[in-house]
Design a protein around this motif. Structure first.
Motif, PDB file in Angstrom:
ATOM      1  N   SER A 153      40.222  37.755  37.752  1.00 52.71           N
ATOM      2  CA  SER A 153      39.551  37.061  38.842  1.00 52.71           C
ATOM      3  C   SER A 153      39.810  37.802  40.132  1.00 52.71           C
ATOM      4  CB  SER A 153      40.050  35.609  38.957  1.00 52.71           C
ATOM      5  OG  SER A 153      41.435  35.581  39.262  1.00 52.71           O
ATOM      6  N   ASN A 197      36.183  37.548  29.392  1.00 47.92           N
ATOM      7  CA  ASN A 197      37.590  37.932  29.433  1.00 47.92           C
ATOM      8  C   ASN A 197      37.779  39.215  28.632  1.00 47.92           C
ATOM      9  OD1 ASN A 197      38.566  37.258  26.535  1.00 47.92           O
ATOM     10  ND2 ASN A 197      37.523  35.376  27.192  1.00 47.92           N
ATOM     11  N   GLN A 214      46.702  35.258  26.288  1.00 47.93           N
ATOM     12  CA  GLN A 214      46.172  34.308  27.241  1.00 47.93           C
ATOM     13  C   GLN A 214      46.918  34.485  28.567  1.00 47.93           C
ATOM     14  OE1 GLN A 214      43.499  32.457  26.494  1.00 47.93           O
ATOM     15  NE2 GLN A 214      43.526  33.400  24.476  1.00 47.93           N
ATOM     16  N   VAL A 230      35.886  34.214  38.822  1.00 48.76           N
ATOM     17  CA  VAL A 230      36.197  34.921  37.581  1.00 48.76           C
ATOM     18  C   VAL A 230      35.254  36.109  37.434  1.00 48.76           C
ATOM     19  CG1 VAL A 230      36.261  34.761  35.067  1.00 48.76           C
ATOM     20  CG2 VAL A 230      37.070  32.845  36.470  1.00 48.76           C
ATOM     21  N   SER A 250      33.371  38.888  35.129  1.00 51.24           N
ATOM     22  CA  SER A 250      32.934  39.231  33.776  1.00 51.24           C
ATOM     23  C   SER A 250      33.263  40.693  33.513  1.00 51.24           C
ATOM     24  CB  SER A 250      31.435  39.001  33.625  1.00 51.24           C
ATOM     25  OG  SER A 250      31.094  37.653  33.869  1.00 51.24           O
ATOM     26  N   GLN A 257      46.379  35.658  33.032  1.00 50.17           N
ATOM     27  CA  GLN A 257      45.456  35.754  34.154  1.00 50.17           C
ATOM     28  C   GLN A 257      45.935  36.836  35.112  1.00 50.17           C
ATOM     29  OE1 GLN A 257      45.123  31.852  35.916  1.00 50.17           O
ATOM     30  NE2 GLN A 257      43.673  31.157  34.361  1.00 50.17           N
ATOM     31  N   THR A 278      42.594  37.971  28.317  1.00 49.75           N
ATOM     32  CA  THR A 278      43.073  38.110  29.694  1.00 49.75           C
ATOM     33  C   THR A 278      41.900  37.917  30.655  1.00 49.75           C
ATOM     34  OG1 THR A 278      44.843  39.643  29.102  1.00 49.75           O
ATOM     35  CG2 THR A 278      44.101  39.674  31.381  1.00 49.75           C
ATOM     36  N   GLN A 279      42.075  36.991  31.557  1.00 46.46           N
ATOM     37  CA  GLN A 279      41.011  36.670  32.508  1.00 46.46           C
ATOM     38  C   GLN A 279      41.281  37.373  33.830  1.00 46.46           C
ATOM     39  OE1 GLN A 279      40.421  32.674  34.657  1.00 46.46           O
ATOM     40  NE2 GLN A 279      38.958  32.536  32.962  1.00 46.46           N
ATOM     41  N   GLN A 306      45.064  38.676  21.207  1.00 46.33           N
ATOM     42  CA  GLN A 306      44.569  37.760  22.230  1.00 46.33           C
ATOM     43  C   GLN A 306      45.732  37.278  23.094  1.00 46.33           C
ATOM     44  OE1 GLN A 306      41.395  36.557  22.997  1.00 46.33           O
ATOM     45  NE2 GLN A 306      40.602  38.172  21.687  1.00 46.33           N
ATOM     46  N   SER A 340      31.281  39.840  28.429  1.00 50.30           N
ATOM     47  CA  SER A 340      32.314  38.876  28.052  1.00 50.30           C
ATOM     48  C   SER A 340      32.926  38.286  29.312  1.00 50.30           C
ATOM     49  CB  SER A 340      33.405  39.561  27.213  1.00 50.30           C
ATOM     50  OG  SER A 340      34.445  38.654  26.909  1.00 50.30           O
TER      51      SER A 340
END
Length: 369
Positions: free
Chosen positions: A366, A359, A89, A136, A138, A91, A363-364, A87, A357
């Protein structure tokens, strides 16, 4: 924040390099935005490899000015899925410059039929504006499961579409037409080649994490309603159409197959699923060649309605968190799965699952829109 420019010089009509040199890079320079790297992709998944490596090297957020079609963004999402084994974190903010064939995501975010070059700069202009806005994205992870435990499991991530039945067959067959028909015309040709085929399978639809039930659009109420009090539902085939969209209401600028994504948007990540099952039609009572030919006319109406701003009505329209497609062993055509244009073949006795999901391993993604 790390800023990188990535463009695919061979996507679409192969004008990405010219457009970036004449329009995108000069505009960045004017605004004092100097990229840390400018990369023209040279091989499949080059963009995905680049983004993964940059994320491993920095703890900062990453902004990517991406010149491509939907396929290159799909490569990035899938590379994140496969390469980030923990995981992370982070962007990744995308500035999308449409350079592909269909440009489904860009067309959904910026609906227009304009051929003006300035139309392709809308995401870039938002990024460069005094008050940039982004949304964001999906993602939908599709897993192709083997028929026996211990077999080869394959997975891929969709930002636009995950499908089976007719749409997957169209994408599969259109590849053979790419050299002779490089534009979107090849998809229409492939559709006509497959319009009379039915696909034998059964499907399980699964609720999203935020809802207890799968939802079905009710035309009379003009809203989504819960199909059951809670839990999944199962649908029996045959199918002619089974398609789920992720962040889009259309697959081309004029082909608006999932209009409710825009007109009745979900507040949480969800899949919009469009289904056509011929035996639900009261005039069709068997799986004969004659029935297939008669129903093909209705199939043409469904596709034609999507080209008329999403005016197709003879469909089942669901909203949920995921699906499980289990093709009949004897129907080899029902075993195709399309994930943003990437085609998988389910082995006899296997199945495919797709889940939504917000992310990708933390990792997001956008996009400036």
């Amino acid at each position: 924040m790390t800023l990188v420019v990535v463009y695919n010089p061979v996507c679409g009509d192969r004008t990405a390099e010219k457009f970036f040199n004449e329009e995108v890079l000069p505009r960045l320079k004017e605004q004092g935005k100097i990229p840390d790297k400018v990369i023209a992709t040279t091989h499949p998944n080059h963009a995905g490899e680049t983004i993964v490596e940059l994320l491993k090297q920095t703890t900062e957020s990453l902004t990517v000015i991406l010149g491509s079609g939907d396929g290159t963004l799909h490569e990035i999402a899938t590379s994140l899925h496969h390469s980030l084994d923990r995981q992370v974190q982070s962007q990744v903010a995308i500035v999308l410059v449409p350079c592909g064939t269909a440009n489904a995501l860009y067309s959904s975010l910026f609906p227009s039929q304009s051929d003006d070059p300035s139309y392709r700069l809308k995401s870039l202009n938002l990024y460069l504006s005094p008050s940039p806005t982004s949304i964001v994205l999906s993602s939908a992870t599709t897993v192709v499961h083997p028929s026996q435990p211990g077999g080869d499991t394959r997975s891929s991530v969709a930002i636009v579409v995950a499908s089976t039945a007719l749409h997957a067959a169209i994408l599969h067959d259109s590849e053979a037409l790419r050299s002779s028909h490089p534009g979107i015309e090849r998809f229409k040709i492939a559709a006509q080649q497959n319009i009379t085929r039915w696909y034998h399978a059964r499907v399980k639809l699964v609720p999203s994490h935020e809802h207890e039930s799968v939802e079905l659009y009710d035309v009379s109420r003009r809203s989504f309603i819960a199909v059951t009090e809670e839990g999944s539902i199962e649908l029996e085939g045959p199918f002619t159409y089974f398609l789920s969209t992720v962040n889009v209401d259309r697959l081309e600028s004029l082909f608006r197959i999932a209009p409710l994504h825009a007109t009745l948007p979900s507040r949480t990540p969800a899949l919009d699923i469009v289904i056509v099952r011929p035996l639900r039609n009261p005039t069709i009572n068997d799986d004969s060649e004659g029935s297939r030919l008669r129903f093909a006319e209705q199939g043409g109406i469904v596709l034609g309605g999507a080209y008329r701003d999403g005016a197709h009505s003879v469909v089942e329209y669901y909203r949920c968190g995921g699906w499980e497609w289990i093709p009949d062993r004897d129907d080899e055509h029902a075993r195709f799965v399309c994930v943003d244009g990437e085609i998988f073949n389910i082995e006899a006795g296997g199945k495919a699952t797709t889940s939504i999901s917000g992310n990708i391993h933390g990792t997001q993604l956008s996009i400036f829109a």
